[in-house]
Design a protein around this motif. Structure first.
Motif, PDB file in Angstrom:
ATOM      1  N   ARG A 177       6.203 -12.597   0.664  1.00 44.67           N
ATOM      2  CA  ARG A 177       7.009 -11.462   1.109  1.00 44.67           C
ATOM      3  C   ARG A 177       6.247 -10.151   0.951  1.00 44.67           C
ATOM      4  NH1 ARG A 177      12.919 -12.428  -1.514  1.00 44.67           N
ATOM      5  NH2 ARG A 177      13.604 -10.940   0.068  1.00 44.67           N
ATOM      6  N   VAL A 178       5.536 -10.003  -0.167  1.00 39.27           N
ATOM      7  CA  VAL A 178       4.749  -8.784  -0.379  1.00 39.27           C
ATOM      8  C   VAL A 178       3.637  -8.674   0.660  1.00 39.27           C
ATOM      9  CG1 VAL A 178       3.158  -7.624  -1.966  1.00 39.27           C
ATOM     10  CG2 VAL A 178       5.304  -8.575  -2.826  1.00 39.27           C
ATOM     11  N   LEU A 179       2.977  -9.777   0.937  1.00 38.20           N
ATOM     12  CA  LEU A 179       1.922  -9.759   1.948  1.00 38.20           C
ATOM     13  C   LEU A 179       2.488  -9.423   3.328  1.00 38.20           C
ATOM     14  CD1 LEU A 179      -0.193 -12.846   0.812  1.00 38.20           C
ATOM     15  CD2 LEU A 179      -0.848 -10.435   0.684  1.00 38.20           C
ATOM     16  N   GLY A 180       3.709  -9.866   3.603  1.00 34.38           N
ATOM     17  CA  GLY A 180       4.358  -9.513   4.862  1.00 34.38           C
ATOM     18  C   GLY A 180       4.613  -8.020   4.972  1.00 34.38           C
ATOM     19  N   ILE A 181       5.020  -7.403   3.859  1.00 35.75           N
ATOM     20  CA  ILE A 181       5.244  -5.950   3.850  1.00 35.75           C
ATOM     21  C   ILE A 181       3.920  -5.214   4.038  1.00 35.75           C
ATOM     22  CG2 ILE A 181       6.084  -4.006   2.486  1.00 35.75           C
ATOM     23  CD1 ILE A 181       7.968  -6.021   1.066  1.00 35.75           C
ATOM     24  N   ILE A 182       2.867  -5.731   3.422  1.00 41.62           N
ATOM     25  CA  ILE A 182       1.543  -5.142   3.614  1.00 41.62           C
ATOM     26  C   ILE A 182       1.157  -5.176   5.092  1.00 41.62           C
ATOM     27  CG2 ILE A 182      -0.924  -5.509   3.180  1.00 41.62           C
ATOM     28  CD1 ILE A 182      -0.192  -6.373   0.344  1.00 41.62           C
ATOM     29  N   ASP A 183       1.423  -6.296   5.741  1.00 39.78           N
ATOM     30  CA  ASP A 183       1.101  -6.417   7.165  1.00 39.78           C
ATOM     31  C   ASP A 183       1.870  -5.382   7.989  1.00 39.78           C
ATOM     32  OD1 ASP A 183      -0.665  -8.496   6.734  1.00 39.78           O
ATOM     33  OD2 ASP A 183       0.798 -10.075   7.203  1.00 39.78           O
ATOM     34  N   GLU A 184       3.136  -5.155   7.638  1.00 43.32           N
ATOM     35  CA  GLU A 184       3.929  -4.168   8.364  1.00 43.32           C
ATOM     36  C   GLU A 184       3.342  -2.765   8.201  1.00 43.32           C
ATOM     37  OE1 GLU A 184       8.079  -4.188   7.524  1.00 43.32           O
ATOM     38  OE2 GLU A 184       8.308  -6.356   7.819  1.00 43.32           O
ATOM     39  N   LEU A 185       2.942  -2.434   6.978  1.00 42.83           N
ATOM     40  CA  LEU A 185       2.369  -1.111   6.722  1.00 42.83           C
ATOM     41  C   LEU A 185       1.035  -0.947   7.439  1.00 42.83           C
ATOM     42  CD1 LEU A 185       3.231  -0.864   2.923  1.00 42.83           C
ATOM     43  CD2 LEU A 185       4.085   0.669   4.708  1.00 42.83           C
ATOM     44  N   ALA A 235      -5.252   1.361   3.914  1.00 47.30           N
ATOM     45  CA  ALA A 235      -5.296   0.722   2.600  1.00 47.30           C
ATOM     46  C   ALA A 235      -3.887   0.746   2.028  1.00 47.30           C
ATOM     47  CB  ALA A 235      -6.267   1.440   1.661  1.00 47.30           C
ATOM     48  N   ILE A 236      -3.661  -0.073   1.011  1.00 50.07           N
ATOM     49  CA  ILE A 236      -2.343  -0.166   0.371  1.00 50.07           C
ATOM     50  C   ILE A 236      -2.454   0.275  -1.076  1.00 50.07           C
ATOM     51  CG2 ILE A 236      -0.448  -1.699  -0.271  1.00 50.07           C
ATOM     52  CD1 ILE A 236      -0.763  -1.331   2.755  1.00 50.07           C
ATOM     53  N   VAL A 237      -1.517   1.108  -1.504  1.00 53.86           N
ATOM     54  CA  VAL A 237      -1.425   1.533  -2.900  1.00 53.86           C
ATOM     55  C   VAL A 237      -0.332   0.734  -3.584  1.00 53.86           C
ATOM     56  CG1 VAL A 237      -0.823   3.432  -4.445  1.00 53.86           C
ATOM     57  CG2 VAL A 237      -2.259   3.866  -2.442  1.00 53.86           C
ATOM     58  N   PHE A 238      -0.708  -0.020  -4.610  1.00 53.95           N
ATOM     59  CA  PHE A 238       0.270  -0.682  -5.466  1.00 53.95           C
ATOM     60  C   PHE A 238       0.659   0.295  -6.569  1.00 53.95           C
ATOM     61  CE2 PHE A 238      -0.770  -5.500  -4.814  1.00 53.95           C
ATOM     62  CZ  PHE A 238      -0.101  -5.458  -3.600  1.00 53.95           C
ATOM     63  N   LEU A 281       2.651  -5.369  -9.603  1.00 58.64           N
ATOM     64  CA  LEU A 281       2.350  -6.020  -8.327  1.00 58.64           C
ATOM     65  C   LEU A 281       0.949  -6.617  -8.310  1.00 58.64           C
ATOM     66  CD1 LEU A 281       3.976  -3.546  -5.760  1.00 58.64           C
ATOM     67  CD2 LEU A 281       4.717  -5.878  -6.279  1.00 58.64           C
ATOM     68  N   SER A 282       0.044  -6.052  -9.109  1.00 53.18           N
ATOM     69  CA  SER A 282      -1.315  -6.595  -9.155  1.00 53.18           C
ATOM     70  C   SER A 282      -1.367  -7.937  -9.867  1.00 53.18           C
ATOM     71  CB  SER A 282      -2.269  -5.610  -9.839  1.00 53.18           C
ATOM     72  OG  SER A 282      -1.883  -5.367 -11.176  1.00 53.18           O
ATOM     73  N   LEU A 283      -0.284  -8.304 -10.569  1.00 52.36           N
ATOM     74  CA  LEU A 283      -0.202  -9.637 -11.172  1.00 52.36           C
ATOM     75  C   LEU A 283       0.098 -10.687 -10.107  1.00 52.36           C
ATOM     76  CD1 LEU A 283       2.041  -8.793 -14.276  1.00 52.36           C
ATOM     77  CD2 LEU A 283      -0.448  -9.030 -14.246  1.00 52.36           C
ATOM     78  N   LEU A 284       0.681 -10.252  -8.996  1.00 51.67           N
ATOM     79  CA  LEU A 284       1.146 -11.167  -7.954  1.00 51.67           C
ATOM     80  C   LEU A 284       0.156 -11.297  -6.802  1.00 51.67           C
ATOM     81  CD1 LEU A 284       3.536 -12.910  -6.864  1.00 51.67           C
ATOM     82  CD2 LEU A 284       4.402 -10.815  -5.786  1.00 51.67           C
ATOM     83  N   ASP A 329      -6.307 -11.407  -1.524  1.00 49.14           N
ATOM     84  CA  ASP A 329      -5.184 -12.042  -0.819  1.00 49.14           C
ATOM     85  C   ASP A 329      -4.806 -11.297   0.457  1.00 49.14           C
ATOM     86  OD1 ASP A 329      -4.897 -14.009  -2.792  1.00 49.14           O
ATOM     87  OD2 ASP A 329      -3.533 -12.772  -3.980  1.00 49.14           O
ATOM     88  N   ALA A 330      -5.159 -10.021   0.526  1.00 51.36           N
ATOM     89  CA  ALA A 330      -4.727  -9.171   1.636  1.00 51.36           C
ATOM     90  C   ALA A 330      -5.870  -8.944   2.618  1.00 51.36           C
ATOM     91  CB  ALA A 330      -4.214  -7.834   1.105  1.00 51.36           C
TER      92      ALA A 330
END
Length: 229
Positions: free
Chosen positions: A176-184, A191-194, A199-202, A207-208
């Motif tokens: 689900r998190v990777l899906g949100i990254i794709d949307e952004l 780039a994505i800011v956690f 979130l960096s544990l997951l 992975d992205a």
């Protein structure tokens, strides 16, 4: 080597990653049996979470300021506030001590600018996604900060507080998190800011399909530079 002050427990899971990163970083840079000089003052997340729900930011500031003074009195040369959410009271904590307190949003912005990114996607807990104080500070450095769709706010908050603070790693949550990254990314993020350290544990950077900047790595690397300068 300077002594690093760390206010932790917010959550203790992410604080453990901070501590490990600081020690591995010192060992990698100096070799041998070297380890980081760290003063850790850990607070009770449940207490602060209740105060946050009640909107009692004055009491939160008092608790974290007391922790900061304790770290200073124990010999810390500078201080890390190992949390994103509670940077909401950064000014009060910084005013409570005479040692530098590093602002995580400014560090993140410096990294974004140094890497040449103009637009980033921002992911965090519900508070940081709706209050905007952290994202706005990053944006003050001339960076476009894009938020995920509001439909994802509760999802991200639940993943952090119901799973990751207990180090529960759920593959479906990673998806689900990777899906949100794709949307952004589709919306223009380079780039994505956690902004939630957990979130960096997951999700690991590999992975992205887009660069991921997590607050723990940025904070730890800067702390190592300062401590070993």
């Amino acid at each position: 080597m300077q002594t690093i002050g760390l206010i932790g427990g917010l959550s203790w899971e992410s604080s453990a990653v901070y501590y490990e990163g600081l020690n591995k970083g010192v060992q990698a840079r100096l070799g041998g049996l070297h380890s980081a000089k760290v003063v850790l003052v850990s607070v009770d997340l449940a207490e602060l979470d209740e105060l946050q729900d009640a909107g009692d930011w004055d009491r939160i500031a008092e608790i974290l300021s007391a922790a900061a003074r304790g770290a200073e009195q124990a010999g810390a040369d500078f201080l890390l506030l190992a949390t994103t959410t509670f940077h909401r009271v950064y000014d009060e904590v910084a005013d409570a001590v005479s040692i530098p307190v590093v602002h995580l949003a400014d560090l993140m912005a410096e990294q974004i600018v140094a890497r040449g990114y103009k637009t980033v996607g921002f992911m965090g807990t519900a508070f940081t996604l709706t209050d905007h104080f952290f994202a706005e500070r990053i944006g003050s450095h001339g960076i476009n900060v894009n938020m995920p769709d509001e439909l994802h706010t509760d999802t991200l908050d639940s993943i952090v507080y119901d799973e990751l603070v207990f180090r529960t790693i759920n593959p479906s949550s990673r998806k689900r998190v990777l899906g949100i990254i794709d949307e952004l990314t589709d919306a223009g993020a380079e780039a994505i800011v956690f902004a939630a350290s957990e979130l960096s544990l997951l999700v690991r950077p590999q992975d992205a399909d887009v660069p991921v900047l997590d607050v723990i790595t940025v904070h730890v690397e800067d702390a190592l530079d300062r401590a070993l300068a």
